[in-house]
Design a protein around this motif. Structure first.
Motif, PDB file in Angstrom:
ATOM      1  N   ASN A 140       0.847  -1.070  -0.152  1.00  0.00           N
ATOM      2  CA  ASN A 140       0.006   0.071  -0.116  1.00  0.00           C
ATOM      3  C   ASN A 140       0.739   0.999  -0.199  1.00  0.00           C
ATOM      4  OD1 ASN A 140      -2.639  -1.084   0.092  1.00  0.00           O
ATOM      5  ND2 ASN A 140      -2.171  -1.784   2.399  1.00  0.00           N
ATOM      6  N   GLY A 141       2.154   1.188   0.463  1.00  0.00           N
ATOM      7  CA  GLY A 141       2.763   2.329   0.586  1.00  0.00           C
ATOM      8  C   GLY A 141       2.396   3.092   1.815  1.00  0.00           C
ATOM      9  N   THR A 142       2.600   4.104   1.712  1.00  0.00           N
ATOM     10  CA  THR A 142       2.141   5.149   3.124  1.00  0.00           C
ATOM     11  C   THR A 142       0.684   5.260   3.006  1.00  0.00           C
ATOM     12  OG1 THR A 142       2.734   7.054   2.182  1.00  0.00           O
ATOM     13  CG2 THR A 142       4.549   6.334   3.327  1.00  0.00           C
ATOM     14  N   GLN A 143       0.147   5.339   4.624  1.00  0.00           N
ATOM     15  CA  GLN A 143      -1.150   5.407   4.452  1.00  0.00           C
ATOM     16  C   GLN A 143      -1.640   6.738   5.573  1.00  0.00           C
ATOM     17  OE1 GLN A 143      -3.766   1.750   3.894  1.00  0.00           O
ATOM     18  NE2 GLN A 143      -1.861   0.883   4.707  1.00  0.00           N
ATOM     19  N   SER A 144      -2.592   7.477   5.252  1.00  0.00           N
ATOM     20  CA  SER A 144      -3.011   8.481   6.154  1.00  0.00           C
ATOM     21  C   SER A 144      -4.500   8.974   5.917  1.00  0.00           C
ATOM     22  CB  SER A 144      -1.908   9.578   6.305  1.00  0.00           C
ATOM     23  OG  SER A 144      -2.353  10.475   7.228  1.00  0.00           O
ATOM     24  N   GLY A 145      -5.278   9.617   6.837  1.00  0.00           N
ATOM     25  CA  GLY A 145      -6.315   9.956   6.573  1.00  0.00           C
ATOM     26  C   GLY A 145      -7.245   9.132   5.478  1.00  0.00           C
ATOM     27  N   GLY A 146      -7.277   7.761   5.602  1.00  0.00           N
ATOM     28  CA  GLY A 146      -7.965   6.911   4.773  1.00  0.00           C
ATOM     29  C   GLY A 146      -7.158   6.810   3.379  1.00  0.00           C
ATOM     30  N   GLU A 147      -6.429   7.565   3.225  1.00  0.00           N
ATOM     31  CA  GLU A 147      -5.756   7.524   1.691  1.00  0.00           C
ATOM     32  C   GLU A 147      -4.497   6.579   1.801  1.00  0.00           C
ATOM     33  OE1 GLU A 147      -7.359   8.799  -0.884  1.00  0.00           O
ATOM     34  OE2 GLU A 147      -8.723  10.068   0.013  1.00  0.00           O
ATOM     35  N   SER A 148      -4.363   5.839   0.589  1.00  0.00           N
ATOM     36  CA  SER A 148      -3.214   5.064   0.387  1.00  0.00           C
ATOM     37  C   SER A 148      -2.299   5.698  -0.786  1.00  0.00           C
ATOM     38  CB  SER A 148      -3.586   3.498   0.080  1.00  0.00           C
ATOM     39  OG  SER A 148      -4.288   2.876   1.282  1.00  0.00           O
ATOM     40  N   GLU A 149      -0.979   5.663  -0.405  1.00  0.00           N
ATOM     41  CA  GLU A 149      -0.135   6.113  -1.330  1.00  0.00           C
ATOM     42  C   GLU A 149      -0.304   5.560  -2.632  1.00  0.00           C
ATOM     43  OE1 GLU A 149       4.729   6.377  -1.995  1.00  0.00           O
ATOM     44  OE2 GLU A 149       4.023   5.502  -0.364  1.00  0.00           O
ATOM     45  N   LYS A 150      -0.400   4.177  -2.784  1.00  0.00           N
ATOM     46  CA  LYS A 150      -0.414   3.537  -4.104  1.00  0.00           C
ATOM     47  C   LYS A 150      -1.584   4.052  -4.819  1.00  0.00           C
ATOM     48  CE  LYS A 150      -3.679  -0.519  -2.475  1.00  0.00           C
ATOM     49  NZ  LYS A 150      -3.499  -1.763  -2.551  1.00  0.00           N
ATOM     50  N   ASN A 151      -2.726   4.407  -4.333  1.00  0.00           N
ATOM     51  CA  ASN A 151      -3.717   4.809  -4.911  1.00  0.00           C
ATOM     52  C   ASN A 151      -3.544   6.559  -5.555  1.00  0.00           C
ATOM     53  OD1 ASN A 151      -5.237   2.440  -4.882  1.00  0.00           O
ATOM     54  ND2 ASN A 151      -6.339   3.173  -2.844  1.00  0.00           N
ATOM     55  N   LEU A 152      -3.183   7.185  -4.494  1.00  0.00           N
ATOM     56  CA  LEU A 152      -2.927   8.757  -5.004  1.00  0.00           C
ATOM     57  C   LEU A 152      -1.658   8.654  -6.285  1.00  0.00           C
ATOM     58  CD1 LEU A 152      -2.501  10.051  -1.412  1.00  0.00           C
ATOM     59  CD2 LEU A 152      -4.352  10.331  -2.784  1.00  0.00           C
ATOM     60  N   VAL A 153      -0.634   7.832  -6.034  1.00  0.00           N
ATOM     61  CA  VAL A 153       0.562   8.160  -7.079  1.00  0.00           C
ATOM     62  C   VAL A 153      -0.034   7.480  -8.173  1.00  0.00           C
ATOM     63  CG1 VAL A 153       2.129   8.149  -5.193  1.00  0.00           C
ATOM     64  CG2 VAL A 153       1.566   5.994  -6.389  1.00  0.00           C
ATOM     65  N   LEU A 154      -0.929   6.643  -8.359  1.00  0.00           N
ATOM     66  CA  LEU A 154      -1.532   5.824  -9.737  1.00  0.00           C
ATOM     67  C   LEU A 154      -2.656   7.000 -10.277  1.00  0.00           C
ATOM     68  CD1 LEU A 154      -2.024   3.432 -11.617  1.00  0.00           C
ATOM     69  CD2 LEU A 154      -3.737   2.790 -10.365  1.00  0.00           C
ATOM     70  N   GLY A 155      -3.270   7.575  -9.415  1.00  0.00           N
ATOM     71  CA  GLY A 155      -4.132   8.577 -10.346  1.00  0.00           C
ATOM     72  C   GLY A 155      -3.332   9.720 -10.772  1.00  0.00           C
ATOM     73  N   PHE A 156      -2.262  10.252  -9.944  1.00  0.00           N
ATOM     74  CA  PHE A 156      -1.086  11.227 -10.562  1.00  0.00           C
ATOM     75  C   PHE A 156      -0.671  10.720 -11.760  1.00  0.00           C
ATOM     76  CE2 PHE A 156       2.482  13.626 -10.969  1.00  0.00           C
ATOM     77  CZ  PHE A 156       2.039  14.928 -10.844  1.00  0.00           C
ATOM     78  N   ALA A 157       0.024   9.491 -11.724  1.00  0.00           N
ATOM     79  CA  ALA A 157       0.433   8.763 -12.911  1.00  0.00           C
ATOM     80  C   ALA A 157      -0.242   8.792 -14.062  1.00  0.00           C
ATOM     81  CB  ALA A 157       1.359   7.519 -12.638  1.00  0.00           C
ATOM     82  N   LEU A 158      -1.682   8.465 -14.138  1.00  0.00           N
ATOM     83  CA  LEU A 158      -2.377   7.990 -15.102  1.00  0.00           C
ATOM     84  C   LEU A 158      -2.822   9.741 -15.797  1.00  0.00           C
ATOM     85  CD1 LEU A 158      -4.888   5.429 -13.897  1.00  0.00           C
ATOM     86  CD2 LEU A 158      -3.518   5.087 -15.664  1.00  0.00           C
ATOM     87  N   ALA A 159      -2.787  10.668 -14.801  1.00  0.00           N
ATOM     88  CA  ALA A 159      -3.193  11.936 -15.438  1.00  0.00           C
ATOM     89  C   ALA A 159      -2.029  12.496 -16.023  1.00  0.00           C
ATOM     90  CB  ALA A 159      -3.534  12.798 -14.207  1.00  0.00           C
ATOM     91  N   LEU A 160      -0.985  12.154 -15.574  1.00  0.00           N
ATOM     92  CA  LEU A 160       0.507  12.499 -16.341  1.00  0.00           C
ATOM     93  C   LEU A 160       0.587  11.833 -17.750  1.00  0.00           C
ATOM     94  CD1 LEU A 160       3.193  14.097 -16.091  1.00  0.00           C
ATOM     95  CD2 LEU A 160       4.047  12.326 -14.893  1.00  0.00           C
ATOM     96  N   ARG A 161       0.368  10.825 -17.876  1.00  0.00           N
ATOM     97  CA  ARG A 161       0.454  10.015 -19.059  1.00  0.00           C
ATOM     98  C   ARG A 161      -0.602  10.606 -20.053  1.00  0.00           C
ATOM     99  NH1 ARG A 161      -3.061   4.537 -19.446  1.00  0.00           N
ATOM    100  NH2 ARG A 161      -4.330   6.291 -18.918  1.00  0.00           N
ATOM    101  N   ASP A 162      -1.696  10.828 -19.670  1.00  0.00           N
ATOM    102  CA  ASP A 162      -2.589  11.484 -20.520  1.00  0.00           C
ATOM    103  C   ASP A 162      -2.389  12.933 -20.904  1.00  0.00           C
ATOM    104  OD1 ASP A 162      -4.378   9.295 -20.097  1.00  0.00           O
ATOM    105  OD2 ASP A 162      -5.728  10.253 -18.769  1.00  0.00           O
ATOM    106  N   ARG A 163      -1.584  13.855 -20.028  1.00  0.00           N
ATOM    107  CA  ARG A 163      -1.320  15.240 -20.364  1.00  0.00           C
ATOM    108  C   ARG A 163      -0.297  14.822 -21.366  1.00  0.00           C
ATOM    109  NH1 ARG A 163      -1.240  20.235 -18.017  1.00  0.00           N
ATOM    110  NH2 ARG A 163      -3.209  19.419 -17.174  1.00  0.00           N
TER     111      ARG A 163
END
Length: 430
Positions: free
Chosen positions: A212-235
């Protein structure tokens, strides 16, 4: 042009020879495999609905409730002590936070997808233990089908003596039939056409699957960075200047060595790994984005701590780790690494210049350490820590669509600037 091509050909040959000489297979104990009375429906993933731990530090039982019987393969590993259970792809619908607290011989456990069609459960153990019993029980007496794993404490000498372990495993699976092989996880190849001469940019969302990577506030690093990476790919793809490939596009675990190998197999011109850091409370409340490059010596204690944590990703995902070579006796590799690190440092400086216009940066935004994922000798590579999920303000940015859009734009601009300068200084015939 010919000289550069020969350089890369020779480098590839050296690395292949070194890998062949240094490769060794490491196995701890025996594997447990099982086949259910009836296979799961191909069109519907089995559902895991609940989990329980029972027992003490001598004997511990793990029970996983399912909606149908499944196949499995279980095996122990050492240094650190773990038990790995490979199963077909499962829809995990377990209570939030399950696995973070253990019991008895089990310190904690994680679960997730490790390959299309395959899931994995990784148990961190308090010490050496053997698999005393492992089976899938059919539904009976109002109870659903269950995967049951029973562990027993052993000493280190016994654990490392396979003949001592095999009888217990064999007794537990008299009619075992191997169905689910231990997955050899690697990103799916994305091959360019012969006429596609655009530079290849590899985007690497960190972690995934049971990691999962780091986790805090109900958010997992693995999900946050995947969302960012997909947006970067699209851009980046909208510009059409580069061919963009990703090490993962879903919640799948990819070992660190496979990420590096993937970039090299793609003849990548740039490798960008995306992460989000966290700090223990005792170390203060750091904030802001940081850009890391590879070095043999960490730039500071925090960089060293982070590299050590990230380099443990394979152990977290249940990968059987082998020792990396401390020295490869060929001057070509050293020369390639020097050139690659120079390009990596140049891109890192450009990236910092762009990112600071759109997002808060760490007080020391450029750092270096021995990250395994940055060790491709011929691919310029950086690791971006987008912020600290342990910091309230950073976490608000990480989940913000507006912040992500602006920051993605700055990274894309830096990539453009990097390639524009590299092509301008390359000159004819390079």
């Amino acid at each position: 042009m010919a000289s550069r091509a020969n350089h890369h050909v020779l480098l590839s040959c050296v690395l292949l020879c070194a890998a062949a000489l240094l490769c060794s297979e490491f196995a701890m104990g025996g594997a447990v495999e099982s086949q259910p009375s009836k296979p799961p429906a191909a069109s519907n993933f089995p559902v895991a609905s609940d989990v329980r731990l029972a027992g003490d530090s001598k004997q511990t039982r793990f029970i996983l409730d399912l909606d149908q019987p499944i196949t499995f393969r279980a095996f122990p590993l050492a240094d650190p002590y773990r038990v790995i259970v490979d199963i077909p792809q499962v829809s995990f619908q377990l209570p939030a936070g399950v696995g973070t607290a253990g019991r008895g011989l089990i310190k904690a456990f994680r679960y997730g997808l490790v390959m299309p069609g395959g899931s994995r459960i990784v148990f961190d153990l308090t010490g050496p233990a053997k698999i005393a019993n492992a089976q899938v029980l059919d539904a009976a007496n109002g109870q659903p089908p269950r995967l049951v794993l029973e562990l027993e404490e052993v000493d280190r000498a016994t654990f490392h003596s396979r003949p001592e372990l095999r009888p217990a495993i064999a007794d537990a699976t008299e009619a075992a039939v191997p169905v689910v092989a231990k997955p050899e996880v690697a990103p799916k190849p994305q091959v360019a056409t012969a006429t596609d001469l655009r530079p290849v940019v590899v985007i690497d969302p960190g972690h995934g699957g049971p990691d999962n990577g780091t986790q805090s506030g109900g958010e997992s690093e693995k999900n946050l960075v995947l969302g960012f990476a997909l947006a970067l790919r699209d851009r980046i793809e909208k510009g059409g200047k580069y061919r963009v490939v990703m090490t993962r596009t879903d919640d799948t675990f990819i070992p660190l060595a496979d990420r590096v190998r993937f970039a090299r197999n793609q003849s990548a011109a740039l490798f960008v790994s995306i992460h989000a850091d966290a700090l223990p409370r005792r170390e203060g409340d750091a904030q802001g984005a940081t850009i890391y490059t590879l070095s043999d010596r960490a730039s500071d204690d925090e960089a060293e701590r982070l590299a050590e944590a990230e380099n443990k990703a394979d152990a977290i995902g249940g990968v059987n780790l082998t020792e990396e070579p401390t020295e490869v006796a060929d001057i070509l590799i050293d020369l390639a690494q020097r050139e690659t690190r120079a390009f990596s440092n140049r891109f890192a400086r450009m990236l910092m210049g762009e990112m600071k216009t759109t997002t808060r940066m760490h007080k020391h935004p450029l750092k270096s350490a021995g990250f395994r994922v940055l060790k491709a000798p011929d691919v310029p590579s950086v690791l971006i820590e987008l912020g600290y999920v342990s910091n309230k303000d950073d976490l608000e940015h990480l989940v913000s669509e507006n912040w992500r859009s602006r920051t993605v734009g700055s990274v894309a601009h830096a990539i453009d600037a990097f390639f524009a300068k590299r092509l301008a200084t390359a000159g004819p015939g390079n």
